[in-house]
Structure formats: structure tokens, C-alpha cells
Design an enzyme around this catalytic site. Structure first.
Site, PDB file in Angstrom:
ATOM      1  N   PRO A 281      25.801 -27.842  60.888  1.00  0.00           N
ATOM      2  CA  PRO A 281      25.951 -28.575  61.662  1.00  0.00           C
ATOM      3  C   PRO A 281      24.394 -29.119  62.397  1.00  0.00           C
ATOM      4  CG  PRO A 281      25.907 -26.039  62.444  1.00  0.00           C
ATOM      5  CD  PRO A 281      25.133 -25.998  60.727  1.00  0.00           C
ATOM      6  N   GLY A 282      24.958 -30.705  63.132  1.00  0.00           N
ATOM      7  CA  GLY A 282      23.748 -30.976  63.767  1.00  0.00           C
ATOM      8  C   GLY A 282      23.500 -30.634  64.880  1.00  0.00           C
ATOM      9  N   ARG A 283      24.633 -31.702  65.652  1.00  0.00           N
ATOM     10  CA  ARG A 283      24.406 -32.227  66.625  1.00  0.00           C
ATOM     11  C   ARG A 283      25.073 -30.246  67.799  1.00  0.00           C
ATOM     12  NH1 ARG A 283      27.070 -36.610  68.188  1.00  0.00           N
ATOM     13  NH2 ARG A 283      27.217 -37.338  66.638  1.00  0.00           N
ATOM     14  N   ARG A 319      23.149 -43.959  71.130  1.00  0.00           N
ATOM     15  CA  ARG A 319      25.230 -43.847  70.783  1.00  0.00           C
ATOM     16  C   ARG A 319      25.617 -44.664  71.933  1.00  0.00           C
ATOM     17  NH1 ARG A 319      26.357 -39.554  72.111  1.00  0.00           N
ATOM     18  NH2 ARG A 319      27.595 -39.807  70.041  1.00  0.00           N
ATOM     19  N   CYS A 348      17.564 -57.152  76.165  1.00  0.00           N
ATOM     20  CA  CYS A 348      18.105 -58.526  76.165  1.00  0.00           C
ATOM     21  C   CYS A 348      18.978 -57.984  75.010  1.00  0.00           C
ATOM     22  CB  CYS A 348      16.803 -59.479  75.682  1.00  0.00           C
ATOM     23  SG  CYS A 348      15.518 -59.160  76.281  1.00  0.00           S
ATOM     24  N   GLU A 349      20.485 -57.699  74.970  1.00  0.00           N
ATOM     25  CA  GLU A 349      20.935 -56.728  74.416  1.00  0.00           C
ATOM     26  C   GLU A 349      22.243 -56.276  75.402  1.00  0.00           C
ATOM     27  OE1 GLU A 349      22.008 -57.201  71.628  1.00  0.00           O
ATOM     28  OE2 GLU A 349      19.898 -57.415  70.508  1.00  0.00           O
TER      29      GLU A 349
HETATM   30  C1  LIG Z   1      26.214 -34.631  55.092  1.00  0.00           C
HETATM   31  C2  LIG Z   1      26.299 -34.252  56.116  1.00  0.00           C
HETATM   32  N1  LIG Z   1      26.415 -33.228  57.302  1.00  0.00           N
HETATM   33  C3  LIG Z   1      25.905 -32.464  58.365  1.00  0.00           C
HETATM   34  C4  LIG Z   1      25.864 -34.075  59.957  1.00  0.00           C
HETATM   35  C5  LIG Z   1      26.003 -32.495  60.628  1.00  0.00           C
HETATM   36  O1  LIG Z   1      27.023 -33.356  61.339  1.00  0.00           O
HETATM   37  P1  LIG Z   1      27.149 -32.782  63.259  1.00  0.00           P
HETATM   38  O2  LIG Z   1      25.274 -33.621  63.748  1.00  0.00           O
HETATM   39  O3  LIG Z   1      28.039 -33.680  63.703  1.00  0.00           O
HETATM   40  O4  LIG Z   1      27.039 -31.688  62.499  1.00  0.00           O
HETATM   41  C6  LIG Z   1      25.773 -34.666  59.479  1.00  0.00           C
HETATM   42  C7  LIG Z   1      26.505 -35.827  59.842  1.00  0.00           C
HETATM   43  O5  LIG Z   1      26.478 -37.159  59.680  1.00  0.00           O
HETATM   44  C8  LIG Z   1      26.468 -35.248  57.341  1.00  0.00           C
HETATM   45  O6  LIG Z   1      26.551 -36.416  56.992  1.00  0.00           O
END
Ligand SMILES: Cc1ncc(COP(=O)(O)O)c(C=O)c1O
Length: 418
Positions: A281-283, A319, A348-349
Site C-alpha cells: 500500500p501507498g496511498r 491529481r 496557464c492551463e
Molecule cells: C506496483 C505498485 N505497487 C503498489 C502501488 C501503490 O498503490 P496505492 O498507492 O494505490 O496503494 C503502486 C501504485 O501505483 C504500484 O504501481
């Protein structure tokens, strides 16, 4: 705690008045990102604890937010890292993530990046094509070592997300197609001195509100893992990827820990409980805990349209322009009340447009753009000759560190030199 309020899912959010105080304490100009480091820490701990067994790994997707403070924080709570470049790998290692807790993804890893991954002895290089396997083998041979490799499969699952964040469908550039998997395993098995097949991975895409599509893609990973083991070959892990969604204001999503518990259940149900589980996970670990604070530089009445022009634009938070994303935007000093204003940036977009928000009769000068902790600063640019935003890290309601904007002099000098 004072200065925090709860969102619909019970997460603590920095209140408008605390944000104003923190900005004054940090003495940085807007636009500035402020991050609640305790929130990130807490969310990560909840997730790592849900995986219970220390064999399993939360590989934080560094691309979501690569600030050292944040990577160190998630590492302290037991997370490893998923990186997509040599520079991200250097950040993860520099922030204290152990190499055997790092995986590397990406469709276009350069030879230099592969060499760094190999010499750092990371947990696994997640290969995305038959052609990449050849290059990994060549680099491993050149460095006289065996590469630990996992196959990133294309799960062939379409998700209900914006096309730019769906990665697991059959036309995506990511991953190895089902029909090429046999050839991929054969190629790995042909050079055991250079290539060690250790895992099967997938990442179906981002912004999943519900767990089912995640489990569907994970089920494909399990099928591939089971077939591999049925062929008498060893395997260490399955990696189900990231993609856990967050509430950008349109409704609650499943929490990261709930995704993880469901993934563990699936592993057992598929008879793979002896394998290690990796999630990426990242987000979901950082998004809700970052706020972009911007100043209204101009109010503009144009016919029947009211515009509030901010000093933050698509160069600071892309985003909305890139994915049509909507963030919650509210005045810092008062509740969001009608009338509605079209909130735009200075770039300017026409795409530099955050959408329509209630900001009151005469909007005060500071606004909070919420849920901007992920894919915010990391995608910022200096397009139109604009400053990069500052970043302010908040611990226990106080400023704990600042990464100040480099300003514009270096940009002007480089452009003049070019
Ligand atoms: C290979 C891979 N793993 C994990 C992630 C993380 O995704 P998220 O931030 O939606 O959890 C990404 C996001 O693009 C990804 O490309």
C-alpha cells in the site's frame, strides 16, 4: 487531542485552526504540505499488526510519498518498502529499511537500477516481462550473483477506477500476460545460477473502495503460485500489491487492516498459509494525513461565475488535472458555507481547476486541500516557473521538521543556463 477533529471514518484530522497555527510556527510561505506524522504511524501500525505474523511484509509504496520522515516512520512501525527506481531504493535504504524488506517494481528498470538492486541484496526484483528477465539474468551474471526474482503477473481484472490508475487489465503495460507465464518460469529455471524464482506478484490498480476486486486479483496470484508448487518448484512469497482506497469525500472505504485480514484469509483458504504474504500500500498509509494549505491570491467575478484563484496549482497537486480527482477543500478559519466558488490554480492551463466548493460570501485567505498526503508533493513540478511547495511534518500537534521550498533562484539560473 486539541486541534484535531475526526473524519467520517474516525481518523484524526488536523483542524483548520491548528493548521493556521502550524503554518505560523513553521514560518513557511504557502503553498505548503503539512503532514500528521502520528496519523501515518498509527495507520501503519494498525496494518502491520493485522498481518500479525512477522514473516509477512507491508512493503510501503514509496512513490506515494518519499519524504524521509515518512519512510522512516513507516519503517519504525514494521513496514518495508516497494520502490520503482534506483533513487527510491536509495531513499528506502537511507531511511533505514533493511534490504531484505524491499521489493522493486517498474516496467523500465535501467541496468544501473538493476545493478543497485542486486548489489543491495533486496528481497526481490519484480520482473514485468520476458525481455526484462533476460536483462536481469545478464546483470546478475555480470555481478556474479543470483538475482531474487518474482513474476509480476497481469491478473486480467478490470477495476472501477480512473483508467490512469487501473493497472491489472489485459491491455495494461504492467506485468506478464497469463499466456507468457510458462515461458517466464522456464526461462528462470534455465539459469538457476543467475536467477532465483522466489515469488508471484500483482498490483491491480489504485483507489479500491471495496475488498472484492483486490481478492479477485489476489486469487489469480494464488492460482499461479499453486500451479508453480504443483510443478514441484519452491516459492517464498505471494505479493497481492497495494491499491487500498481512501475517502476523498465521496464515502468510506475499507481500512488497510481490513484488506490485509482478507488477504490472509484468502491465503489460508487457498492452502498457501506457509507462504509469506506481501502487500504494497501507498496511498492509504499517507493520503488522509497530508493537507496542502494554499492562499487565495485573487477573487474574480466573471459574469455569473465566481472564481477563487489559489497560489497552489496543478504543479503542486496534479491529481485533479491528471485523474479528474476531487479533494475536499475548505476555508481554514470558518466552516464551509455557500455560496460556491470555482477553485482554480494560477497555472496557464484550463485543467488547473480543483472544482466547485463552498467558501462563503467573502472567502478568507487560507484554504485547506485535504487528503493530499499521497501522490501530492511527489508529483509536484516547477511548470510555469513556480516554486516547489514546502513540507511541514507535525508530531503531537507541533512542527517536528520542515523541508523548505528551494525557492526560485536555482530554477531561474538553470533555465538561463539551458
Ligand atoms: C506496483 C505498485 N505497487 C503498489 C502501488 C501503490 O498503490 P496505492 O498507492 O494505490 O496503494 C503502486 C501504485 O501505483 C504500484 O504501481
Amino acid at each position: 487531542m486539541f486541534g484535531f477533529r475526526r473524519d467520517a471514518q474516525g481518523r484524526a484530522m488536523l483542524s483548520g485552526s491548528l493548521l493556521s497555527d502550524l503554518l505560523a510556527e513553521a514560518r513557511v510561505a504557502t503553498p505548503a504540505y503539512l503532514y500528521d506524522v502520528d496519523g501515518i504511524s498509527h495507520e501503519t501500525r494498525e496494518l502491520t499488526q493485522a498481518l500479525a505474523d512477522s514473516r509477512h511484509l507491508v512493503a510501503y509504496a514509496v512513490k506515494a510519498n518519499s519524504a524521509g520522515t515518512i519512510v522512516r516512520t513507516v519503517a519504525e512501525q514494521g513496514a518495508g518498502a516497494d520502490v520503482v527506481s534506483g533513487a527510491e531504493l536509495r531513499v528506502a535504504l537511507g531511511a533505514g529499511v533493511a534490504p531484505d524488506r524491499i521489493v522493486m517494481s517498474g516496467v523500465g528498470k535501467s541496468d544501473d537500477e538493476l545493478d543497485l538492486a542486486l548489489s543491495s541484496k533486496i528481497r526481490s526484483i519484480q520482473v514485468e516481462s520476458l525481455e526484462e528477465i533476460e536483462r536481469v539474468a545478464a546483470r546478475a551474471q555480470a555481478l556474479s550473483q543470483a538475482a531474487r526474482v518474482s513474476l509480476r503477473i497481469k491478473p486480467d481484472v478490470a477495476i472501477d477506477s480512473h483508467a490512469h490508475v487501473a493497472t491489472g487489465h489485459d491491455e495494461a503495460k504492467f506485468g506478464i500476460a497469463q499466456q507468457d507465464l510458462g515461458a517466464a518460469w522456464d526461462r528462470l529455471d534455465r539459469s538457476p545460477e543467475a536467477l532465483r524464482a522466489v515469488g508471484v506478484s500483482s498490483h491491480v490498480g489504485s483507489m479500491l473502495a471495496a475488498i472484492e476486486p483486490y481478492l479477485e486479483a489476489a486469487g489469480r496470484v494464488c492460482e499461479v503460485a499453486r500451479a508453480r508448487r504443483a510443478a514441484g518448484k519452491p516459492l517464498e512469497f505471494v505479493n497481492f500489491g497495494g491499491g487500498f482506497g481512501i475517502d476523498y469525500g465521496s464515502g468510506p472505504t475499507a481500512r488497510p487492516a481490513e484488506f490485509a485480514r482478507a488477504a490472509l484469509w484468502l491465503l489460508g483458504q487457498q492452502g498457501l498459509h506457509d507462504l509469506q504474504l506481501i502487500v504494497e500500500p501507498g496511498r492509504s498509509l499517507v493520503g488522509p494525513y497530508g493537507v496542502l494549505v494554499a492562499r487565495i491570491v485573487q477573487l474574480k467575478q466573471s459574469g455569473s461565475q465566481r472564481f477563487a484563484v489559489l497560489d497552489a496549482g496543478m504543479n503542486d497537486l496534479i491529481r485533479p488535472a491528471l485523474y479528474g480527482a476531487r479533494h475536499r477543500i475548505e476555508p481554514l478559519s470558518e466552516p464551509p458555507l455557500p455560496p460556491a466558488w470555482r477553485v482554480v490554480g494560477p497555472v496557464c492551463e484550463s485543467a488547473d481547476d480543483f472544482g466547485v466548493y463552498d467558501l462563503g460570501e467573502s472567502p478568507a485567505d487560507l484554504v485547506a486541500i485535504r487528503d493530499a498526503g499521497a501522490y501530492g508533493f511527489v508529483m509536484a513540478s516547477q511548470y510555469n516557473g513556480r516554486r516547489l511547495p514546502s513540507e511541514v511534518f507535525v508530531t503531537r500537534g507541533r512542527v517536528s521538521s520542515i523541508s523548505e521550498s528551494p525557492g526560485l533562484d536555482a530554477w531561474v539560473a538553470r533555465r538561463l543556463q539551458a
